[in-house]
Design a protein around this motif. Structure first.
Motif, PDB file in Angstrom:
ATOM      1  N   UNK A 118       0.839  -1.198   0.000  1.00 37.14           N
ATOM      2  CA  UNK A 118       0.000   0.000   0.000  1.00 37.14           C
ATOM      3  C   UNK A 118       0.876   1.252   0.000  1.00 37.14           C
ATOM      4  N   UNK A 119       1.954   1.256   0.776  1.00 33.10           N
ATOM      5  CA  UNK A 119       2.853   2.413   0.817  1.00 33.10           C
ATOM      6  C   UNK A 119       3.553   2.571  -0.533  1.00 33.10           C
ATOM      7  N   UNK A 137      -5.943   9.960  -4.937  1.00 34.00           N
ATOM      8  CA  UNK A 137      -6.546   8.826  -4.221  1.00 34.00           C
ATOM      9  C   UNK A 137      -7.330   7.913  -5.161  1.00 34.00           C
ATOM     10  N   UNK A 138      -7.884   8.459  -6.224  1.00 28.42           N
ATOM     11  CA  UNK A 138      -8.539   7.610  -7.222  1.00 28.42           C
ATOM     12  C   UNK A 138      -7.514   6.707  -7.906  1.00 28.42           C
ATOM     13  N   UNK A 145      -7.465  -1.684  -5.052  1.00 28.50           N
ATOM     14  CA  UNK A 145      -8.857  -1.404  -4.689  1.00 28.50           C
ATOM     15  C   UNK A 145      -9.106  -1.305  -3.177  1.00 28.50           C
ATOM     16  N   UNK A 146      -8.334  -2.006  -2.367  1.00 29.08           N
ATOM     17  CA  UNK A 146      -8.508  -1.956  -0.910  1.00 29.08           C
ATOM     18  C   UNK A 146      -7.620  -0.890  -0.268  1.00 29.08           C
ATOM     19  N   UNK A 147      -7.195   0.089  -1.045  1.00 28.87           N
ATOM     20  CA  UNK A 147      -6.233   1.086  -0.574  1.00 28.87           C
ATOM     21  C   UNK A 147      -6.646   1.729   0.753  1.00 28.87           C
ATOM     22  N   UNK A 148      -7.868   2.214   0.848  1.00 27.61           N
ATOM     23  CA  UNK A 148      -8.284   2.944   2.053  1.00 27.61           C
ATOM     24  C   UNK A 148      -8.329   2.035   3.277  1.00 27.61           C
ATOM     25  N   UNK A 152      -5.931   2.407   6.654  1.00 28.44           N
ATOM     26  CA  UNK A 152      -6.439   2.368   8.031  1.00 28.44           C
ATOM     27  C   UNK A 152      -5.740   1.261   8.815  1.00 28.44           C
ATOM     28  N   UNK A 153      -5.619   0.088   8.224  1.00 21.64           N
ATOM     29  CA  UNK A 153      -4.970  -1.027   8.922  1.00 21.64           C
ATOM     30  C   UNK A 153      -3.514  -0.710   9.252  1.00 21.64           C
TER      31      UNK A 153
END
Length: 168
Positions: A118-119, A137-138, A145-148, A152-153
């Motif tokens: 993700x980073x 962010x798009x 697809x699970x970026x957000x 958070x995780x």
């Protein structure tokens, strides 16, 4: 209870849930259940470069090339986020040459691979979009697809690690 540095901009209800999980010593268990694979093979600069180039080839073929991708032990998580993207411009023989570098916090070697990815996606997105705007962010969500949820995780993991260090 201490301020949740990594979750400052999240809703109060979520912050309260995290405080409760920390108080009950359950946040680590929740995260370990979500990410049972704790160890991954991306432990060297070479492996990080390969991961980054694979993602770039798949999603950002026409973007500028990368000259360097490394784990950086000097990146302080709170002050410098988790990674940096820099573009260095130099004049060589009358031409302006540009190099793109990505540096990722060495701390991410310890965390589950999806969080590291993700980073990397975040830093790669800066090749196209310099600012953290809607288009940025798009693009992150297009690549991952699970970026957000992963962001958070990652913030939850960092909160858990910080809380664990405060107790030790």
């Amino acid at each position: 209870m201490q301020d949740l540095l990594y979750l400052r901009n999240y809703p109060a209800t979520l912050q309260q849930q995290v405080r409760q999980l920390l108080a009950d010593n359950k946040l680590g268990t929740v995260l370990q259940q979500r990410y049972p694979e704790q160890n991954h093979a991306v432990q060297t600069d070479k492996a990080l470069y390969a991961l980054t180039i694979d993602l770039k080839r798949q999603w950002l073929k026409s973007s500028e090339p990368l000259s360097k991708v490394v784990f950086d032990p000097k990146i302080h998580v709170i002050n410098n986020a988790l990674g940096t993207h820099t573009q260095i411009s130099r004049v060589q023989g009358g031409k302006l040459k540009s190099k793109n570098e990505i540096r990722v916090a060495a701390l991410l070697k310890q965390l589950p691979l999806p969080l590291l990815q993700m980073v990397v996606v975040h830093e790669l997105a800066h090749l196209r979009e310099k600012d953290h705007n809607k288009a940025f962010y798009q693009l992150c969500q297009h690549i991952e697809p699970a970026y957000h949820q992963l962001e958070l995780d990652l913030r939850l993991y960092l909160t858990w690690l910080e809380h664990s260090n405060l107790k030790a």
